[in-house]
Design an enzyme around this catalytic site. Structure first.
Site, PDB file in Angstrom:
ATOM      1  N   SER A 120       0.831  -1.201   0.000  1.00  0.00           N
ATOM      2  CA  SER A 120       0.000   0.000   0.000  1.00  0.00           C
ATOM      3  C   SER A 120       0.866   1.251   0.000  1.00  0.00           C
ATOM      4  O   SER A 120       0.470   2.281  -0.540  1.00  0.00           O
ATOM      5  CB  SER A 120      -0.860   0.059   1.259  1.00  0.00           C
ATOM      6  OG  SER A 120      -1.597  -1.101   1.413  1.00  0.00           O
ATOM      7  N   HIS A 141      -2.098  -3.155  -6.592  1.00  0.00           N
ATOM      8  CA  HIS A 141      -2.631  -2.789  -5.282  1.00  0.00           C
ATOM      9  C   HIS A 141      -4.137  -2.979  -5.247  1.00  0.00           C
ATOM     10  O   HIS A 141      -4.880  -2.192  -5.824  1.00  0.00           O
ATOM     11  CB  HIS A 141      -2.230  -1.332  -4.984  1.00  0.00           C
ATOM     12  CG  HIS A 141      -2.647  -0.865  -3.637  1.00  0.00           C
ATOM     13  ND1 HIS A 141      -2.933   0.448  -3.355  1.00  0.00           N
ATOM     14  CD2 HIS A 141      -2.838  -1.542  -2.478  1.00  0.00           C
ATOM     15  CE1 HIS A 141      -3.277   0.545  -2.088  1.00  0.00           C
ATOM     16  NE2 HIS A 141      -3.233  -0.631  -1.550  1.00  0.00           N
ATOM     17  N   GLU A 153      -4.889  -0.550  -8.336  1.00  0.00           N
ATOM     18  CA  GLU A 153      -3.850   0.382  -8.793  1.00  0.00           C
ATOM     19  C   GLU A 153      -2.688  -0.443  -9.340  1.00  0.00           C
ATOM     20  O   GLU A 153      -2.178  -1.331  -8.658  1.00  0.00           O
ATOM     21  CB  GLU A 153      -3.324   1.212  -7.614  1.00  0.00           C
ATOM     22  CG  GLU A 153      -4.131   2.436  -7.333  1.00  0.00           C
ATOM     23  CD  GLU A 153      -3.564   3.226  -6.159  1.00  0.00           C
ATOM     24  OE1 GLU A 153      -3.569   4.447  -6.219  1.00  0.00           O
ATOM     25  OE2 GLU A 153      -3.125   2.620  -5.163  1.00  0.00           O
ATOM     26  N   ASN A 191      -4.181   5.949  -1.789  1.00  0.00           N
ATOM     27  CA  ASN A 191      -3.832   6.134  -0.377  1.00  0.00           C
ATOM     28  C   ASN A 191      -3.368   7.551  -0.091  1.00  0.00           C
ATOM     29  O   ASN A 191      -3.575   8.069   0.999  1.00  0.00           O
ATOM     30  CB  ASN A 191      -2.739   5.145   0.048  1.00  0.00           C
ATOM     31  CG  ASN A 191      -3.360   3.864   0.570  1.00  0.00           C
ATOM     32  OD1 ASN A 191      -4.542   3.838   0.913  1.00  0.00           O
ATOM     33  ND2 ASN A 191      -2.584   2.809   0.614  1.00  0.00           N
TER      34      ASN A 191
HETATM   35  N1  LIG Z   1      -5.186  -4.605   5.115  1.00  0.00           N
HETATM   36  C1  LIG Z   1      -5.557  -3.837   4.118  1.00  0.00           C
HETATM   37  O1  LIG Z   1      -6.649  -3.213   4.161  1.00  0.00           O
HETATM   38  C2  LIG Z   1      -4.692  -3.721   2.890  1.00  0.00           C
HETATM   39  C3  LIG Z   1      -5.239  -3.164   1.724  1.00  0.00           C
HETATM   40  C4  LIG Z   1      -4.440  -3.090   0.567  1.00  0.00           C
HETATM   41  C5  LIG Z   1      -3.136  -3.553   0.603  1.00  0.00           C
HETATM   42  N2  LIG Z   1      -2.632  -4.078   1.765  1.00  0.00           N
HETATM   43  C6  LIG Z   1      -1.259  -4.575   1.731  1.00  0.00           C
HETATM   44  O2  LIG Z   1      -1.295  -5.986   1.574  1.00  0.00           O
HETATM   45  C7  LIG Z   1      -0.176  -6.580   2.229  1.00  0.00           C
HETATM   46  C8  LIG Z   1      -0.668  -7.608   3.223  1.00  0.00           C
HETATM   47  O3  LIG Z   1      -1.482  -6.963   4.189  1.00  0.00           O
HETATM   48  P1  LIG Z   1      -2.543  -7.787   5.049  1.00  0.00           P
HETATM   49  O4  LIG Z   1      -3.410  -6.776   5.689  1.00  0.00           O
HETATM   50  O5  LIG Z   1      -3.121  -8.893   4.229  1.00  0.00           O
HETATM   51  O6  LIG Z   1      -1.576  -8.434   6.145  1.00  0.00           O
HETATM   52  P2  LIG Z   1      -1.838  -9.659   7.122  1.00  0.00           P
HETATM   53  O7  LIG Z   1      -1.060  -9.401   8.350  1.00  0.00           O
HETATM   54  O8  LIG Z   1      -3.303  -9.936   7.264  1.00  0.00           O
HETATM   55  O9  LIG Z   1      -1.200 -10.912   6.328  1.00  0.00           O
HETATM   56  C9  LIG Z   1       0.163 -11.032   6.022  1.00  0.00           C
HETATM   57  C10 LIG Z   1       0.466 -12.522   5.881  1.00  0.00           C
HETATM   58  O10 LIG Z   1       1.810 -12.664   5.415  1.00  0.00           O
HETATM   59  C11 LIG Z   1       2.340 -13.856   6.005  1.00  0.00           C
HETATM   60  N3  LIG Z   1       3.793 -13.817   5.883  1.00  0.00           N
HETATM   61  C12 LIG Z   1       4.684 -13.072   6.571  1.00  0.00           C
HETATM   62  N4  LIG Z   1       5.947 -13.326   6.140  1.00  0.00           N
HETATM   63  C13 LIG Z   1       5.848 -14.248   5.148  1.00  0.00           C
HETATM   64  C14 LIG Z   1       6.775 -14.898   4.301  1.00  0.00           C
HETATM   65  N5  LIG Z   1       8.092 -14.658   4.377  1.00  0.00           N
HETATM   66  N6  LIG Z   1       6.315 -15.792   3.396  1.00  0.00           N
HETATM   67  C15 LIG Z   1       4.984 -16.073   3.307  1.00  0.00           C
HETATM   68  N7  LIG Z   1       4.055 -15.474   4.086  1.00  0.00           N
HETATM   69  C16 LIG Z   1       4.475 -14.576   4.985  1.00  0.00           C
HETATM   70  C17 LIG Z   1       1.822 -13.799   7.430  1.00  0.00           C
HETATM   71  O11 LIG Z   1       1.875 -15.075   8.064  1.00  0.00           O
HETATM   72  C18 LIG Z   1       0.394 -13.287   7.215  1.00  0.00           C
HETATM   73  O12 LIG Z   1      -0.518 -14.380   7.081  1.00  0.00           O
HETATM   74  C19 LIG Z   1       0.605  -5.429   2.848  1.00  0.00           C
HETATM   75  O13 LIG Z   1       1.613  -5.037   1.972  1.00  0.00           O
HETATM   76  C20 LIG Z   1      -0.449  -4.328   2.988  1.00  0.00           C
HETATM   77  O14 LIG Z   1       0.108  -3.034   2.994  1.00  0.00           O
HETATM   78  C21 LIG Z   1      -3.383  -4.188   2.890  1.00  0.00           C
END
Ligand SMILES: NC(=O)c1ccc[n+]([C@@H]2O[C@H](COP(=O)([O-])OP(=O)(O)OC[C@H]3O[C@@H](n4cnc5c(N)ncnc54)[C@H](O)[C@@H]3O)[C@@H](O)[C@H]2O)c1
Length: 293
Positions: A120, A141, A153, A191
């Site tokens: 993000s 994104h 995005e 964002n």
């Molecule tokens: N939460 C949101 O609303 C949102 C929206 C758009 C984008 N994002 C982006 O998406 C990405 C993930 O966010 P999220 O909210 O899903 O996070 P989250 O914490 O829900 O999930 C992240 C996952 O990654 C796993 N992980 C960590 N290290 C790892 C590795 N080396 N190999 C494999 N898996 C691994 C973790 O176990 C976890 O299950 C981030 O970059 C975030 O900025 C989040």
């Protein structure tokens, strides 16, 4: 098309579901076996999952079953990505972690695969800095909840090829979404705009100029936003919101992104946003400001 999703947390599972619903085979991998198990459970039974879509007659039972069958857990990166045409990384929003994942993709993924990050707020070119061939690196994104949010995005670095951007835009359209293209600048488009509104809303609250409800209503009724800025922050998750702002501040050094004190306090005390979306959360803005003098 074969897709690999790395990180099967909140976003990874939504993204995997969207691709599987549109007929693509999706291999998913996560460092935590618990996340894989709970992710598959959520895809089937979560608020935007398959059962809910069937109940709302948006999908037939047969389509639902096929969607679930197309999501295949993989035990390691090589197995997940080896034959993928598109790899989407969705691990935690931490630069060194994402860099490590992309360094491993160099050998784990096919040389022709597109390599996308769902970041993000981080700089995509930094995430893929260890790749030898950078023309296939991009940001894709997705927005939470990806099952219903129409926007994706596409982030192009200075080295992403035109062909890759065109390919990515087509892929996004085939899964029923609308692509917009952004340069690899902090916050991209959505964002940068969304967080600006949230920061200004936080200032109004901190100054005592207006109350939470009135600030939310201003944007809902005055600007036709479906949610006010605090409602949206609770929906996204306050811990996620804090991490996004911290990353944006670290990337830009611009003080306007310093997270509001109240946000940090809420996260420290376990107020992580809407408890129906964030397990173990004590609540969001309304609950916190009710109990804090
Ligand atoms: N939460 C949101 O609303 C949102 C929206 C758009 C984008 N994002 C982006 O998406 C990405 C993930 O966010 P999220 O909210 O899903 O996070 P989250 O914490 O829900 O999930 C992240 C996952 O990654 C796993 N992980 C960590 N290290 C790892 C590795 N080396 N190999 C494999 N898996 C691994 C973790 O176990 C976890 O299950 C981030 O970059 C975030 O900025 C989040």
């Amino acid at each position: 098309m074969r897709v690999a999703v790395i990180g099967f947390g909140l976003m990874g599972r939504q993204i995997a579901q969207v691709f599987a619903q549109h007929g693509h085979e999706v291999k998913v991998t996560d460092e935590s076996p618990v996340a894989v198990k709970s992710g598959l459970e959520e895809v089937a039974h979560g608020p935007y999952g398959i059962e809910s879509a069937i109940a709302k007659a948006k999908m037939s039972r047969e389509e639902g079953t096929m969607t679930l069958q197309r999501i295949l857990p993989s035990s390691d990166l090589k197995d997940a990505c080896g034959d993928a045409d598109l790899v989407i990384e969705a691990v935690y929003e931490l630069l060194p972690l994402k860099q490590e994942v992309f360094a491993k993709l160099e050998s784990a993924a096919s040389p022709s695969a597109l390599l996308a990050s769902n970041t993000s707020t981080l700089t995509v070119s930094k995430i893929g800095s260890k790749l030898s061939k950078k023309d296939r690196l991009l940001g894709m994104h997705f927005f939470n909840p990806a099952q219903v949010t129409k926007l994706v995005e596409i982030v192009k670095t200075s080295q992403t090829s035109k062909r890759v951007i065109q390919q990515a835009a087509k892929i996004v359209e085939t899964i029923g979404k609308t692509p917009i293209i952004a340069d690899d600048e902090p916050g991209f488009i959505a964002n940068r705009l969304g967080l600006t509104l949230y920061m200004e809303a936080s200032r109004l609250l901190e100054e005592g100029t207006a109350k939470i409800n009135d600030i939310d209503l201003a944007m809902k009724l005055g600007y036709n936003h479906p949610m006010g800025p605090f409602e949206l922050a609770d929906f996204v998750g306050l811990d996620t919101r804090l991490r996004n702002l911290e990353a944006l501040f670290q990337t830009t050094g611009d003080e306007r992104w310093i997270p509001p004190k109240a946000l940090r306090e809420m996260v420290n005390q376990g107020y992580l946003g809407d408890p129906s979306r964030r397990k173990h959360s004590k609540g969001g803005y309304r609950e916190f400001f009710k109990t804090t003098p």
